[in-house]
Design a protein around this motif. Structure first.
Motif, PDB file in Angstrom:
ATOM      1  N   ALA A  96       0.846  -1.199   0.000  1.00 43.08           N
ATOM      2  CA  ALA A  96       0.000   0.000   0.000  1.00 43.08           C
ATOM      3  C   ALA A  96       0.879   1.246   0.000  1.00 43.08           C
ATOM      4  N   GLU A  97       0.310   2.342  -0.495  1.00 46.53           N
ATOM      5  CA  GLU A  97       1.038   3.615  -0.429  1.00 46.53           C
ATOM      6  C   GLU A  97       0.808   4.273   0.927  1.00 46.53           C
ATOM      7  N   GLN A  98      -0.369   4.039   1.458  1.00 52.83           N
ATOM      8  CA  GLN A  98      -0.663   4.553   2.788  1.00 52.83           C
ATOM      9  C   GLN A  98      -1.661   3.618   3.458  1.00 52.83           C
ATOM     10  N   PHE A  99      -1.290   3.194   4.669  1.00 54.04           N
ATOM     11  CA  PHE A  99      -2.169   2.245   5.338  1.00 54.04           C
ATOM     12  C   PHE A  99      -1.692   2.059   6.777  1.00 54.04           C
ATOM     13  N   ARG A 100      -2.617   2.126   7.705  1.00 47.20           N
ATOM     14  CA  ARG A 100      -2.263   1.898   9.112  1.00 47.20           C
ATOM     15  C   ARG A 100      -3.352   1.079   9.774  1.00 47.20           C
ATOM     16  N   MET A 101      -2.918   0.146  10.610  1.00 46.38           N
ATOM     17  CA  MET A 101      -3.919  -0.600  11.391  1.00 46.38           C
ATOM     18  C   MET A 101      -3.283  -1.012  12.718  1.00 46.38           C
ATOM     19  N   VAL A 102      -4.153  -1.366  13.642  1.00 44.33           N
ATOM     20  CA  VAL A 102      -3.668  -1.943  14.902  1.00 44.33           C
ATOM     21  C   VAL A 102      -4.253  -3.346  14.966  1.00 44.33           C
ATOM     22  N   LEU A 103      -3.365  -4.326  15.019  1.00 45.85           N
ATOM     23  CA  LEU A 103      -3.799  -5.715  15.031  1.00 45.85           C
ATOM     24  C   LEU A 103      -3.384  -6.333  16.365  1.00 45.85           C
ATOM     25  N   CYS A 104      -4.356  -6.687  17.159  1.00 43.64           N
ATOM     26  CA  CYS A 104      -4.122  -7.284  18.480  1.00 43.64           C
ATOM     27  C   CYS A 104      -3.143  -6.435  19.293  1.00 43.64           C
ATOM     28  N   GLY A 105      -3.330  -5.124  19.247  1.00 49.65           N
ATOM     29  CA  GLY A 105      -2.499  -4.224  20.044  1.00 49.65           C
ATOM     30  C   GLY A 105      -1.192  -3.815  19.394  1.00 49.65           C
ATOM     31  N   HIS A 106      -0.855  -4.376  18.243  1.00 53.85           N
ATOM     32  CA  HIS A 106       0.408  -4.037  17.574  1.00 53.85           C
ATOM     33  C   HIS A 106       0.134  -3.145  16.366  1.00 53.85           C
ATOM     34  N   ALA A 107       0.877  -2.035  16.306  1.00 56.24           N
ATOM     35  CA  ALA A 107       0.690  -1.124  15.173  1.00 56.24           C
ATOM     36  C   ALA A 107       1.371  -1.695  13.936  1.00 56.24           C
ATOM     37  N   VAL A 108       0.648  -1.671  12.841  1.00 61.87           N
ATOM     38  CA  VAL A 108       1.190  -2.159  11.567  1.00 61.87           C
ATOM     39  C   VAL A 108       0.880  -1.103  10.519  1.00 61.87           C
ATOM     40  N   SER A 109       1.821  -0.841   9.639  1.00 60.25           N
ATOM     41  CA  SER A 109       1.559   0.153   8.601  1.00 60.25           C
ATOM     42  C   SER A 109       2.221  -0.268   7.296  1.00 60.25           C
ATOM     43  N   HIS A 110       2.056   0.607   6.289  1.00 57.51           N
ATOM     44  CA  HIS A 110       2.670   0.311   4.985  1.00 57.51           C
ATOM     45  C   HIS A 110       4.192   0.326   5.083  1.00 57.51           C
TER      46      HIS A 110
END
Lengths: 286, 507
Positions: B338-352
């Motif tokens: 992705a060019e821009q993308f952020r999520m929090v999965l089970c408390g862990h920040a994940v991004s592009h």
């Protein structure tokens, strides 16, 4: 005529494997009956050594090709500089014509022999195989990379990754083993044929002698070196006499058997291997 | 009512593709045929219509050779006075002729003009005049793979069929044999156009009955008929082609079984537990392939919000076809950059910007997994059924007994050793889809992304998937569901857990 799939007649690869083996057996029986004993032993040894060496080429090429194909795939995604360096090195090796590369290998072998290294015939055969494998294995590398590239674009690759299956397992088992065996087999058949051709060509070329101390007589006898012997050359030249006197054709099969048999094994094998490869391509729709 | 029964056997070389006894449908009735994907519905209908190539397939109909069947007078009549709407319209439209030419090709040249049908099948929100203009413009297009869209091509095929019906209605009145086969005619259509098509078809059927075989996976057609075409209920027969230990059988299907089941599934609004943080929270805005993707609460694109999945909840993601739902799921899954993308999965920040190793080591198969849309492509066709479960990151070794137990939740009596050793390419589409689901659901991931998980499933399989999802919800696992089957989604996901995806090109 519509042939049912799976029968021998419809499987060109199986048919030509049978023709190849059958032809060699018939030739062996004929030589056993009409070729003099020392020459017959020499033809047998040459055939055995050639088949052994080419089988070894085949195995080494598979090993090198599979390993380098996978290594390049992982380097491409994980270590770009090393990937570029490795690709460059492999391309340099690829740029050397196969026949020249093999010849260089023989020169090194001569160097070793001059220093008393690699004296046993087995080790010499192994060296010859290694040299030929080094100049042909990139055909397997290319195939492996092509298969990985093709399957990496397919959904099942991503589906398996997202299920947590390791990438090396997907590549080795799912892509190469389960989906590329026929492609690899076909490639190995052509490598086997290439190895026969290269070895015979080189042995013929080096029959003039590689140094004052080392000549063909120092090497294990192969089909190429046997064909390069004076007796065999005379047998081949005898074919020309048929043009003058057609009745002399009989003598070819009884009096000039060493050269004729050797040439026949080489040409017949290459032709059959070509037909087998063609049959595999047709059967597996490669 | 005249009913014809057929025994159909179709083989290629020594492999039997279909062998069904007593495949029946009544004349001058509409037979809606359900059944899981790949079970042989299309093949049987093509065989009966006379479309199979005798050189390619070894076919017998009622134990007589296919050539003899094709030469029967009633079969020849069928081919003259009938129409077959193919499942995949793209491959049955020639790119060398405009759609207008194809709408008037062959016998269709004698049919009444298509403008009225076109107008109805193109009218959505805009006025009927605008729809007519849009459809008329489209008629001058040479079909290409991506233009017109799949839905437009499908509607174009339906226009042809309806034209042909108008043309042969007089013949039908005179007692001539007619057969109209619609093979997945609404697979690429949304509910609105599906309903328009049904109305157009049933209006003609009401004027004078003719024989229709409508093949579909869309069980929500039952609700639409029950709701909007009550008067014709007696003339519409639902049947289901099923695989049993005795082979393929055609059974009657009670529409109320489906509607009743659906009614029982209505979910209570989900109450969010106090102090519970979401398993997955994806920021409302992301970008990919130069397009901005936005998550909203409303279909209108208003009320932008993050997509949140709480433990034990299923959220649904809706968007028009082609908007990028699958792309969005693959982006969450880390399969597309992705060019821009952020999520929090089970408390862990994940991004592009997260490293690829994060997905490989910590997310795939451990925190999150995905069920892909097309089971045909999501499974290795060269693998055996039992091999599909090898190499998964689960603690236990997958024993045959464990495998049988797990698969038994989605399959029934097919779990013989022979089945476990069957190669994927030999399975039906429905079996592949269930296997596809089974592989993802055996993992102990917190989140499962489900992309069209009901594709190609028969009713029984859908109910099994439903119960399996319910069980997994109790284990506090979260799901993101993308499905075009709105009726089923409504049954599974409360309104408050529905999100909408909108894509736009910046500038």
């Amino acid at each position: 005529m519509i042939l049912k799939r799976g029968t021998i007649v419809s499987r060109q690869d199986i048919l030509w494997t049978c023709i190849w083996v059958g032809g060699l057996i018939v030739l062996g029986i004929w030589d056993g009956l009409f070729l003099n004993s020392p020459a017959f032993v020499m033809v047998q040894t040459a055939f055995r050594n050639t088949v052994l060496a080419c089988t070894f080429v085949l195995l080494l090429s598979l090993l090198f090709g599979w390993a380098s194909g996978i290594a390049l795939h992982f380097l491409e995604t994980n270590n770009r500089p090393l990937y570029l360096l490795t690709t460059f090195a492999l391309n340099v090796l690829r740029s050397v014509p196969q026949i020249i590369g093999t010849l260089i290998g023989y020169v090194i072998l001569t160097f070793f022999l001059g220093r008393g290294i690699l004296n046993s015939q087995t080790s010499q055969l192994a060296w010859m195989s290694l040299v030929i494998a080094l100049v042909v294995f990139q055909e397997v590398t290319d195939l492996v990379r092509e298969r990985i590239a093709h399957y990496s674009k397919l959904e099942f690759f991503h589906a398996m990754l997202s299920c947590g299956i390791k990438e090396h397992r997907i590549i080795n088992r799912e892509i190469l083993w389960k989906n590329s065996r026929a492609h690899l087999l076909n490639k190995l058949v052509s490598i086997f044929a290439t190895a026969i051709f290269l070895q015979c060509s080189i042995d013929f070329i080096v029959s003039v002698g590689l140094s004052t101390d080392v000549s063909l007589s120092n090497f294990p006898v192969t089909l190429g070196s046997l064909l390069a012997k004076l007796d065999s050359k005379q047998d081949i030249l005898a074919i020309g006499t048929i043009l003058k006197d057609i009745t002399s054709i009989r003598s070819l099969f009884f009096e000039h058997l060493q050269g004729i048999s050797t040439a026949c094994i080489i040409v017949f094998s290459l032709f059959c291997l070509y037909k087998i490869s063609q049959g595999l391509a047709r059967h597996y729709r490669l | 009512m005249k009913t014809t029964g057929y025994n159909v056997r179709i083989a290629v070389d020594d492999r039997v593709l279909v062998d069904v006894r007593g495949f029946q449908f009544s004349h001058n009735e509409i037979t809606v045929l359900f059944g899981e994907s790949g079970i042989g519905k299309s093949l049987i209908s093509r065989a009966l219509y006379g479309l199979l190539d005798p050189d390619e397939f070894d076919v017998t109909v009622n134990d007589e050779p296919y050539e003899a069947y094709l030469n029967r007078p009633e079969v020849r009549a069928i081919r003259e006075n009938s129409f077959f709407v193919f499942q995949e319209p793209s491959s049955h439209l020639t790119p060398l002729m405009t759609l207008r030419e194809q709408l008037r090709e062959g016998s269709l040249a004698k049919a009444p003009a298509e403008s009225a049908i076109l107008r109805e099948l193109w009218t959505q929100e805009e006025s009927r005049e605008d729809a007519a203009i849009a459809a008329d413009k489209l008629l001058d297009v040479f079909p290409k793979p991506h233009r017109p869209s799949g839905g437009e091509k499908q509607r174009m095929f339906l226009v042809m069929a309806l034209k042909k019906i108008d043309m042969v209605l007089a013949l039908a009145r005179a007692g001539k044999e007619c057969l109209f086969v619609f093979d997945e005619p609404t697979g690429s259509l949304d509910n609105h156009f599906r309903n328009v098509f049904l109305s157009l078809l049933l209006r003609r059927f009401k004027a004078h009955p003719f024989t229709v075989l409508l093949i579909t996976h869309d069980y929500s057609i039952i609700s639409e008929i029950a709701h909007a075409h009550k008067g014709l209920r007696d003339k519409i027969v639902f049947k289901e082609l099923k695989r049993t230990t005795q082979g393929l059988i055609l059974e009657g299907f009670d529409g109320e079984t489906y509607t009743g089941w659906l009614h029982r599934q209505q979910r209570e609004p989900s109450l969010r537990k106090n102090n519970t943080s979401p398993l997955l929270s994806v920021e409302s805005r992301s970008a990919m392939f130069g397009r901005e993707l936005t998550i909203t609460r409303d279909q209108t694109g208003e009320n932008e919000c993050p997509l949140e999945v709480y433990p034990g909840k299923i959220v649904s993601l809706k968007a028009p076809s082609g908007e990028g739902k699958t792309t969005f799921l693959k982006m969450i899954m880390g399969l597309l950059e992705a060019e821009q993308f952020r999520m929090v999965l089970c408390g862990h920040a994940v991004s592009h910007e997260s490293a690829g190793s994060l997905w490989r080591h910590d997310i795939w198969g451990k925190r999150m997994t995905m069920v892909f849309q097309h089971a045909d492509e999501a499974l290795n066709p060269a693998s055996r059924v039992k091999e599909i479960f090898e190499g998964l990151p689960i603690q236990e070794t997958v024993t045959p007994d464990m495998l049988r137990k797990h698969l038994g939740r989605l399959f029934d009596d097919e779990l013989s050793e022979e089945f476990l050793n069957t190669r994927v390419f030999a399975l039906s589409g429905g079996q592949k889809q269930r296997l596809n689901l089974a592989r993802a659901l055996v993992l102990r991931t917190d989140i499962v992304l489900l992309d069209e998980p009901f594709n190609g499933l028969d009713f029984e399989s859908i109910t099994r998937v439903f119960s399996m999802l319910s069980e997994l919800q109790k284990e506090e696992r979260g799901f993101v569901l993308v499905s075009h089957n709105e009726e089923i989604v409504r049954a599974l996901v409360p309104e408050e857990n529905t999100y909408f995806l909108r894509a736009r090109n910046p500038g």
